[in-house]
Design a protein around this motif. Sequence first.
Motif, PDB file in Angstrom:
ATOM      1  N   THR A  37     -71.580  80.062   5.652  1.00 57.50           N
ATOM      2  CA  THR A  37     -71.504  78.971   5.266  1.00 57.50           C
ATOM      3  C   THR A  37     -69.606  79.022   5.421  1.00 57.50           C
ATOM      4  OG1 THR A  37     -73.214  78.283   3.906  1.00 57.50           O
ATOM      5  CG2 THR A  37     -71.152  77.130   3.439  1.00 57.50           C
ATOM      6  N   ALA A  38     -68.978  80.120   4.461  1.00 50.50           N
ATOM      7  CA  ALA A  38     -67.253  80.087   4.576  1.00 50.50           C
ATOM      8  C   ALA A  38     -67.575  80.768   5.841  1.00 50.50           C
ATOM      9  CB  ALA A  38     -67.160  81.725   3.121  1.00 50.50           C
ATOM     10  N   MET A  39     -67.819  81.108   6.416  1.00 48.32           N
ATOM     11  CA  MET A  39     -66.816  81.972   7.938  1.00 48.32           C
ATOM     12  C   MET A  39     -67.240  80.534   8.807  1.00 48.32           C
ATOM     13  SD  MET A  39     -69.285  85.560   8.608  1.00 48.32           S
ATOM     14  CE  MET A  39     -68.205  85.833  10.397  1.00 48.32           C
ATOM     15  N   GLU A  40     -68.112  80.142   8.823  1.00 47.97           N
ATOM     16  CA  GLU A  40     -68.435  78.646   9.475  1.00 47.97           C
ATOM     17  C   GLU A  40     -66.828  77.265   8.572  1.00 47.97           C
ATOM     18  OE1 GLU A  40     -71.916  76.467   8.193  1.00 47.97           O
ATOM     19  OE2 GLU A  40     -73.047  77.948  10.333  1.00 47.97           O
ATOM     20  N   ALA A  41     -66.539  77.514   7.837  1.00 46.90           N
ATOM     21  CA  ALA A  41     -65.178  77.190   6.798  1.00 46.90           C
ATOM     22  C   ALA A  41     -64.088  77.881   7.992  1.00 46.90           C
ATOM     23  CB  ALA A  41     -65.273  76.364   5.824  1.00 46.90           C
ATOM     24  N   LYS A  42     -63.778  78.559   7.814  1.00 53.32           N
ATOM     25  CA  LYS A  42     -63.052  79.495   8.422  1.00 53.32           C
ATOM     26  C   LYS A  42     -62.711  80.448   7.153  1.00 53.32           C
ATOM     27  CE  LYS A  42     -62.690  78.194  12.749  1.00 53.32           C
ATOM     28  NZ  LYS A  42     -63.368  78.819  13.072  1.00 53.32           N
ATOM     29  N   ASP A  43     -63.930  80.341   6.908  1.00 49.26           N
ATOM     30  CA  ASP A  43     -62.979  80.808   4.458  1.00 49.26           C
ATOM     31  C   ASP A  43     -63.403  82.221   4.779  1.00 49.26           C
ATOM     32  OD1 ASP A  43     -61.686  81.717   2.009  1.00 49.26           O
ATOM     33  OD2 ASP A  43     -63.499  79.828   1.362  1.00 49.26           O
ATOM     34  N   VAL A  48     -65.996  87.743   2.870  1.00 47.54           N
ATOM     35  CA  VAL A  48     -65.961  88.376   2.921  1.00 47.54           C
ATOM     36  C   VAL A  48     -66.126  89.300   1.455  1.00 47.54           C
ATOM     37  CG1 VAL A  48     -64.316  90.739   2.392  1.00 47.54           C
ATOM     38  CG2 VAL A  48     -64.083  89.778   4.629  1.00 47.54           C
ATOM     39  N   GLU A  49     -66.039  88.266   0.382  1.00 45.06           N
ATOM     40  CA  GLU A  49     -66.168  88.013  -0.617  1.00 45.06           C
ATOM     41  C   GLU A  49     -68.008  89.114  -0.933  1.00 45.06           C
ATOM     42  OE1 GLU A  49     -66.391  85.423  -4.567  1.00 45.06           O
ATOM     43  OE2 GLU A  49     -63.830  86.119  -3.599  1.00 45.06           O
ATOM     44  N   LYS A  50     -67.977  87.177  -0.661  1.00 43.00           N
ATOM     45  CA  LYS A  50     -69.410  87.450  -0.257  1.00 43.00           C
ATOM     46  C   LYS A  50     -71.019  88.724   0.329  1.00 43.00           C
ATOM     47  CE  LYS A  50     -69.479  83.575  -2.693  1.00 43.00           C
ATOM     48  NZ  LYS A  50     -70.243  83.616  -3.974  1.00 43.00           N
ATOM     49  N   LEU A  51     -69.907  89.014   1.263  1.00 44.16           N
ATOM     50  CA  LEU A  51     -70.250  90.078   2.179  1.00 44.16           C
ATOM     51  C   LEU A  51     -70.158  91.903   1.214  1.00 44.16           C
ATOM     52  CD1 LEU A  51     -69.392  89.373   5.796  1.00 44.16           C
ATOM     53  CD2 LEU A  51     -71.987  89.140   4.483  1.00 44.16           C
ATOM     54  N   TYR A  69     -69.533  91.317   8.419  1.00 44.71           N
ATOM     55  CA  TYR A  69     -69.330  91.461   7.726  1.00 44.71           C
ATOM     56  C   TYR A  69     -67.843  91.933   9.163  1.00 44.71           C
ATOM     57  CZ  TYR A  69     -67.992  94.399   3.810  1.00 44.71           C
ATOM     58  OH  TYR A  69     -66.929  94.938   2.595  1.00 44.71           O
ATOM     59  N   GLY A  70     -67.972  92.886   9.734  1.00 43.35           N
ATOM     60  CA  GLY A  70     -66.524  93.300  10.460  1.00 43.35           C
ATOM     61  C   GLY A  70     -65.616  92.180  10.887  1.00 43.35           C
ATOM     62  N   VAL A  71     -66.181  90.502  11.412  1.00 37.21           N
ATOM     63  CA  VAL A  71     -65.421  89.605  11.941  1.00 37.21           C
ATOM     64  C   VAL A  71     -64.894  89.329  10.934  1.00 37.21           C
ATOM     65  CG1 VAL A  71     -65.913  86.699  12.014  1.00 37.21           C
ATOM     66  CG2 VAL A  71     -67.330  88.947  13.456  1.00 37.21           C
TER      67      VAL A  71
END
Length: 144
Positions: A37-43, A48-51, A69-71
């Motif tokens: 969800t964070a990645m989709e929101a570009k947050d 990173v924190e969640k991963l 995670y790399g992205v």
Amino acid sequence: MKQKYLLNAITAILFSTQLLALPPQVEADRLGLAAKTAMEAKDYETAVEKLEAMQKLGVKLPDTFSYHYGVSLLETGRYKDAQDMFDKYLSQGQGAKFYKEALIALNTIETSLKNIELEKMRIQRDKDELEYDQVQKLYNNLIK
């Protein structure tokens, strides 16, 4: 009296969080969804924190974990860490789902790191020139 109330409140909070604690694999799934969800929101900072939290659980991670995670690391400017994650992901071989995208990301990292080094060199050169100019002015003032 206040201390007893505070102690009871802390105990209640600790007890309630233990009741809500999920099994590690379920918590990993929850964190994975939060990261997505964070990645989709570009947050990417949140991703990173969640991963990172997901990785610390010590459970089997999805095959695509290192790629995502790399992205997220790449998008936050943590190039070396991102490179490590993409290298790890690519160790799965050419059949990996995001194989081509991971290669492109590594090329992006290589270019970014090269540009950073060039910028560092330019800044150092400018600093050296400025110091030389300052020394030259001081010298000229001394010999007048």
